[in-house]
Write a protein that holds these residues in place. Structure first.
Motif, PDB file in Angstrom:
ATOM      1  N   ILE A   1       0.845  -1.205   0.000  1.00  0.00           N
ATOM      2  CA  ILE A   1       0.000   0.000   0.000  1.00  0.00           C
ATOM      3  C   ILE A   1       0.880   1.255   0.000  1.00  0.00           C
ATOM      4  O   ILE A   1       0.603   2.219  -0.720  1.00  0.00           O
ATOM      5  CB  ILE A   1      -0.973  -0.014   1.212  1.00  0.00           C
TER       6      ILE A   1
ATOM      7  N   LEU B   1       2.243   1.736  -3.389  1.00  0.00           N
ATOM      8  CA  LEU B   1       1.198   2.244  -4.292  1.00  0.00           C
ATOM      9  C   LEU B   1       0.896   3.715  -4.016  1.00  0.00           C
ATOM     10  O   LEU B   1       0.635   4.487  -4.948  1.00  0.00           O
ATOM     11  CB  LEU B   1      -0.066   1.383  -4.161  1.00  0.00           C
ATOM     12  N   LEU B   2       0.966   4.129  -2.737  1.00  0.00           N
ATOM     13  CA  LEU B   2       0.776   5.550  -2.414  1.00  0.00           C
ATOM     14  C   LEU B   2       1.912   6.382  -2.995  1.00  0.00           C
ATOM     15  O   LEU B   2       1.698   7.507  -3.454  1.00  0.00           O
ATOM     16  CB  LEU B   2       0.683   5.748  -0.892  1.00  0.00           C
TER      17      LEU B   2
ATOM     18  N   VAL C   1       3.485   5.660  -5.742  1.00  0.00           N
ATOM     19  CA  VAL C   1       3.147   5.756  -7.171  1.00  0.00           C
ATOM     20  C   VAL C   1       2.087   6.844  -7.383  1.00  0.00           C
ATOM     21  O   VAL C   1       2.211   7.683  -8.295  1.00  0.00           O
ATOM     22  CB  VAL C   1       2.645   4.397  -7.712  1.00  0.00           C
ATOM     23  N   ALA C   2       1.066   6.857  -6.531  1.00  0.00           N
ATOM     24  CA  ALA C   2      -0.008   7.856  -6.660  1.00  0.00           C
ATOM     25  C   ALA C   2       0.565   9.265  -6.474  1.00  0.00           C
ATOM     26  O   ALA C   2       0.214  10.186  -7.223  1.00  0.00           O
ATOM     27  CB  ALA C   2      -1.106   7.584  -5.628  1.00  0.00           C
TER      28      ALA C   2
ATOM     29  N   PHE D   1       3.598  10.237  -7.098  1.00  0.00           N
ATOM     30  CA  PHE D   1       4.392  10.544  -8.286  1.00  0.00           C
ATOM     31  C   PHE D   1       3.489  10.946  -9.461  1.00  0.00           C
ATOM     32  O   PHE D   1       3.792  11.899 -10.197  1.00  0.00           O
ATOM     33  CB  PHE D   1       5.260   9.331  -8.651  1.00  0.00           C
ATOM     34  N   LEU D   2       2.374  10.224  -9.641  1.00  0.00           N
ATOM     35  CA  LEU D   2       1.443  10.586 -10.714  1.00  0.00           C
ATOM     36  C   LEU D   2       0.856  11.976 -10.465  1.00  0.00           C
ATOM     37  O   LEU D   2       0.646  12.749 -11.408  1.00  0.00           O
ATOM     38  CB  LEU D   2       0.324   9.535 -10.832  1.00  0.00           C
TER      39      LEU D   2
ATOM     40  N   LEU E   1      11.111  10.828  -9.824  1.00  0.00           N
ATOM     41  CA  LEU E   1      11.310   9.644 -10.676  1.00  0.00           C
ATOM     42  C   LEU E   1      12.639   8.969 -10.354  1.00  0.00           C
ATOM     43  O   LEU E   1      12.709   7.737 -10.223  1.00  0.00           O
ATOM     44  CB  LEU E   1      11.272  10.082 -12.142  1.00  0.00           C
TER      45      LEU E   1
ATOM     46  N   MET F   1      12.127   7.159  -7.179  1.00  0.00           N
ATOM     47  CA  MET F   1      11.147   6.066  -7.255  1.00  0.00           C
ATOM     48  C   MET F   1      11.787   4.774  -7.762  1.00  0.00           C
ATOM     49  O   MET F   1      11.439   3.690  -7.304  1.00  0.00           O
ATOM     50  CB  MET F   1       9.997   6.457  -8.186  1.00  0.00           C
TER      51      MET F   1
ATOM     52  N   ILE G   1      10.971   1.781  -4.974  1.00  0.00           N
ATOM     53  CA  ILE G   1      10.069   0.633  -5.162  1.00  0.00           C
ATOM     54  C   ILE G   1      10.795  -0.696  -4.879  1.00  0.00           C
ATOM     55  O   ILE G   1      10.326  -1.486  -4.055  1.00  0.00           O
ATOM     56  CB  ILE G   1       9.399   0.657  -6.562  1.00  0.00           C
TER      57      ILE G   1
ATOM     58  N   LEU H   1      19.027   5.702 -15.411  1.00  0.00           N
ATOM     59  CA  LEU H   1      17.613   5.620 -15.011  1.00  0.00           C
ATOM     60  C   LEU H   1      16.801   4.907 -16.089  1.00  0.00           C
ATOM     61  O   LEU H   1      15.975   4.032 -15.789  1.00  0.00           O
ATOM     62  CB  LEU H   1      17.084   7.034 -14.775  1.00  0.00           C
TER      63      LEU H   1
ATOM     64  N   ILE I   1       7.518   3.679 -14.441  1.00  0.00           N
ATOM     65  CA  ILE I   1       7.799   3.531 -13.006  1.00  0.00           C
ATOM     66  C   ILE I   1       6.503   3.334 -12.222  1.00  0.00           C
ATOM     67  O   ILE I   1       6.500   2.764 -11.133  1.00  0.00           O
ATOM     68  CB  ILE I   1       8.604   4.739 -12.454  1.00  0.00           C
ATOM     69  N   ALA I   2       5.380   3.789 -12.800  1.00  0.00           N
ATOM     70  CA  ALA I   2       4.069   3.537 -12.197  1.00  0.00           C
ATOM     71  C   ALA I   2       3.514   2.202 -12.680  1.00  0.00           C
ATOM     72  O   ALA I   2       2.998   1.402 -11.901  1.00  0.00           O
ATOM     73  CB  ALA I   2       3.108   4.671 -12.537  1.00  0.00           C
TER      74      ALA I   2
ATOM     75  N   VAL J   1       2.159  -1.286 -10.383  1.00  0.00           N
ATOM     76  CA  VAL J   1       0.700  -1.446 -10.292  1.00  0.00           C
ATOM     77  C   VAL J   1       0.220  -2.658 -11.089  1.00  0.00           C
ATOM     78  O   VAL J   1      -0.708  -3.352 -10.672  1.00  0.00           O
ATOM     79  CB  VAL J   1      -0.082  -0.162 -10.710  1.00  0.00           C
TER      80      VAL J   1
ATOM     81  N   LEU K   1      -3.862   0.932 -10.597  1.00  0.00           N
ATOM     82  CA  LEU K   1      -3.511   1.463  -9.276  1.00  0.00           C
ATOM     83  C   LEU K   1      -4.664   1.270  -8.296  1.00  0.00           C
ATOM     84  O   LEU K   1      -4.471   0.801  -7.165  1.00  0.00           O
ATOM     85  CB  LEU K   1      -3.146   2.952  -9.405  1.00  0.00           C
TER      86      LEU K   1
ATOM     87  N   LEU L   1      -4.600  -1.228  -5.083  1.00  0.00           N
ATOM     88  CA  LEU L   1      -4.877  -0.705  -3.742  1.00  0.00           C
ATOM     89  C   LEU L   1      -6.033  -1.468  -3.094  1.00  0.00           C
ATOM     90  O   LEU L   1      -5.938  -1.858  -1.920  1.00  0.00           O
ATOM     91  CB  LEU L   1      -5.223   0.792  -3.816  1.00  0.00           C
TER      92      LEU L   1
ATOM     93  N   ALA M   1      -4.782  -4.928  -2.035  1.00  0.00           N
ATOM     94  CA  ALA M   1      -3.882  -4.908  -0.877  1.00  0.00           C
ATOM     95  C   ALA M   1      -4.638  -4.541   0.393  1.00  0.00           C
ATOM     96  O   ALA M   1      -4.428  -5.150   1.452  1.00  0.00           O
ATOM     97  CB  ALA M   1      -2.729  -3.939  -1.124  1.00  0.00           C
TER      98      ALA M   1
END
Lengths: 127, 127, 127
Positions: A6, A9-10, A12-13, A15-16, A53, A56, A60, B53, C57-58, C62, C115, C119, C122
């Motif tokens: 989780i 995933l947060l 990732v969120a 970063f988006l 980035l 990240m 991860i 990267l 990276i996302a 996910v 995503l 979530l 999880a």
């Protein structure tokens, strides 16, 4: 592991969301793709996204591997420090780039800690 | 898998080190964020980090997935070639960018090999 | 999971192909490293690669985490929409950057969906 996932995933969120802020700044600036320079707000938002980035790609794997070898009560708080540190970094970079040091250290530090923990866990399980 | 994970973590550590070198070059150059151009040493260090990267987002999944389907004695040496190749690439780019080809091929080649092995392993396990 | 892993590996292959296109455009343009600006075709190809890197990276976490908690018949099609969306984005950006919106949404949308699914999976397994 679900708790650690989780947090991943947060991240990732988050970063988006930083990517969304870059899009907003591009619209506001009127810069047309593929131009990447010429507006300070856009350049700052873009540097926040790029720096995140860069972190990240480290976060991860170290977060998930540390979470594989160590209990969630130890790893989850380190991940949460990363999330808070990145938010501080983003706020500082947009308002006063020279003050971004604290937020940067609060997001790089947790990654370094998780890297060491993941390495220790994996080395321990080699034998 | 722990051996393969250690190689993945070493690749993360190497990437963070390249990021540290970018920070050193920024200080040396006197460039203020968010400026990204105007000093050759800084631009080279930054290109090393960015190119790494770009490879890391491929390396981490192909290394871990190849390591899931194939024995460590086959996958680990390929990962080590990547680590050495990246070091050669970084050295060459800082000293003479036109000579970065060998290091680049020694880091892209292992990724291509791991991608093929991971695909073969996953396709084999589909049925 | 092998089917989901294959889609993740195809996304890696697609990203490496976009990197190859950047190299081709650099040769064609005659730009010498570390220069990153001054040729429109090169800048477009580079922006396609960077934007794809930002999404990768996302996508990778996910996709794999959604694939851990949900059946492959649900997750695989979402991953395939991403792959098609990225191809449309690349085509549009090279030919008419202002028309890249559809391809962008068709690659960001699947990531957002994965995503949310990851979530939910999880969080459900926390208890």
């Amino acid at each position: 592991m679900p708790l650690i996932e989780i947090i991943a995933l947060l991240a990732v969120a988050q970063f988006l969301y930083f990517g969304y802020l870059v899009g907003m700044q591009r619209q506001k600036s009127g810069l047309k793709a593929p131009t990447m320079t010429g507006d300070d707000g856009f350049e700052r938002a873009f540097r926040v996204q790029m720096n995140t980035l860069e972190l990240m790609i480290a976060l991860i794997p170290v977060l998930l591997l540390a979470g594989k070898y160590w209990p969630a009560w130890l790893i989850a708080p380190i991940g949460i420090v990363y999330l808070v540190g990145r938010t501080l970094y983003q706020q500082a970079y947009m308002n006063a780039p020279t003050k971004r040091g604290t937020g940067f250290m609060l997001s790089l530090g947790p990654i370094a800690a998780l890297l060491v923990l993941a390495l220790l866990g994996a080395v321990w399980h080699l034998f």
